[in-house]
Write an enzyme that holds these catalytic residues in place. Structure first.
Site, PDB file in Angstrom:
ATOM      1  N   ASP A  82      43.377  11.388   5.812  1.00 52.02           N
ATOM      2  CA  ASP A  82      43.220   9.973   6.153  1.00 52.02           C
ATOM      3  C   ASP A  82      41.859   9.432   5.727  1.00 52.02           C
ATOM      4  OD1 ASP A  82      45.742   9.822   7.269  1.00 52.02           O
ATOM      5  OD2 ASP A  82      45.056  10.243   9.296  1.00 52.02           O
ATOM      6  N   ALA A 114      42.989   5.299  15.876  1.00 49.01           N
ATOM      7  CA  ALA A 114      41.857   6.139  15.491  1.00 49.01           C
ATOM      8  C   ALA A 114      40.772   6.074  16.570  1.00 49.01           C
ATOM      9  CB  ALA A 114      41.340   5.696  14.115  1.00 49.01           C
ATOM     10  N   ASN A 122      39.525   3.626  18.137  1.00 43.32           N
ATOM     11  CA  ASN A 122      39.924   2.726  19.213  1.00 43.32           C
ATOM     12  C   ASN A 122      40.710   3.460  20.303  1.00 43.32           C
ATOM     13  OD1 ASN A 122      40.649  -0.054  20.356  1.00 43.32           O
ATOM     14  ND2 ASN A 122      42.671   0.768  19.859  1.00 43.32           N
TER      15      ASN A 122
END
Length: 259
Positions: free
Chosen positions: A45, A160, A162
């Site tokens: 990612d 992620a 957050n």
């Protein structure tokens, strides 16, 4: 079904990604990134975000990205497979991602403008608690927030940093932004807000000399900021391609039920 005749290949420097890159390089014809209709990205990612940022820095409009996971998590990536690339691309489902734009003014007066695909986060630089004034559409909503920091996340980034900060998961296409405090001390009960994606967020650092704060747009950090403004940049829309069975929107929804 969409055909992508001109393809660029990029890969993370990790050994698994480089081995896969060598295998794909021999199996297909490739072109330079600035000539391509689609990008095949090999890695995790983090590397996918790096690839998207590379395209945002170019003058030409961003092109779709089809990632294959050769990293750790791979939440935004498809399964790595050497074969059937033509068929996978023709059947791929497209998801639109609109990045945030961070405009940060340093205590020295310099202006920094950076895109963020996942989130913009503000973090205290020292042991001193950060103190921030928060505005939404130029209206003061929190006169003083004492905290370790705060972040604004897109739907794509809501699972992620957050989520680790106990922010809400936002479904793709929800037209929302998550505004999430990081270890808020006062007001102690404020847990954040979910805002329409048209909202303009302003964050003023109070007592910036004594309580220095840095601003981070994905992986890019600006230290000693005095003011940070955040809004969506609809002129720089990005496209991620996924295998039909990947169902990124469903994966994001199901993250809400993982204990």
């Amino acid at each position: 079904m969409t055909d992508y005749p001109r393809r660029a290949l990029v890969a993370s420097p990790t050994p698994p990604a480089q081995i896969a890159r060598a295998e794909l390089a021999d199996a297909w014809d490739w072109c330079n990134l600035d000539e391509a209709d689609v990008v095949i990205a090999l890695g995790g990612d983090g590397f996918l975000l790096q690839t998207l940022h590379t395209m945002l820095e170019q003058r030409r409009p961003p092109i779709p990205v089809f990632g294959m996971n050769l990293g750790t998590v791979g939440f935004l990536m498809n399964e790595w497979r050497l074969h059937d690339l033509d068929q996978r691309l023709s059947l791929a489902k497209a998801f639109k991602v609109i990045p945030l734009m961070m405009t940060a003014r340093g205590v020295d007066g310099r202006i920094h403008t950076l895109p963020a695909i996942n989130e913009v986060s503000l973090l205290r630089e020292t042991r001193q608690t950060a103190k921030l004034r928060v505005t939404v559409n130029d209206r003061v909503v929190l006169d003083e927030l004492a905290c370790d920091g705060i972040l604004a996340a897109t739907p794509a980034g809501s699972t992620a940093y957050n989520l680790s900060a106990h922010g809400p998961i936002l479904p793709l296409g929800s037209a929302l932004i998550a505004l999430t405090p990081i270890s808020a001390f006062r007001p102690r009960r404020w847990r954040g807000a979910i805002l329409p994606d048209k909202a303009r967020i302003g964050l003023t650092i109070l007592d910036a000399d004594k309580r220095p704060v840095s601003a981070v747009a994905d992986q890019h950090e600006i230290r000693d900021v005095a003011q940070v403004d955040i809004a969506l940049d609809r002129s720089r829309e990005l496209t991620l391609l996924f295998d039909p069975e990947h169902a990124l929107d469903d994966r994001i929804t199901m993250e809400q039920f993982i204990a």
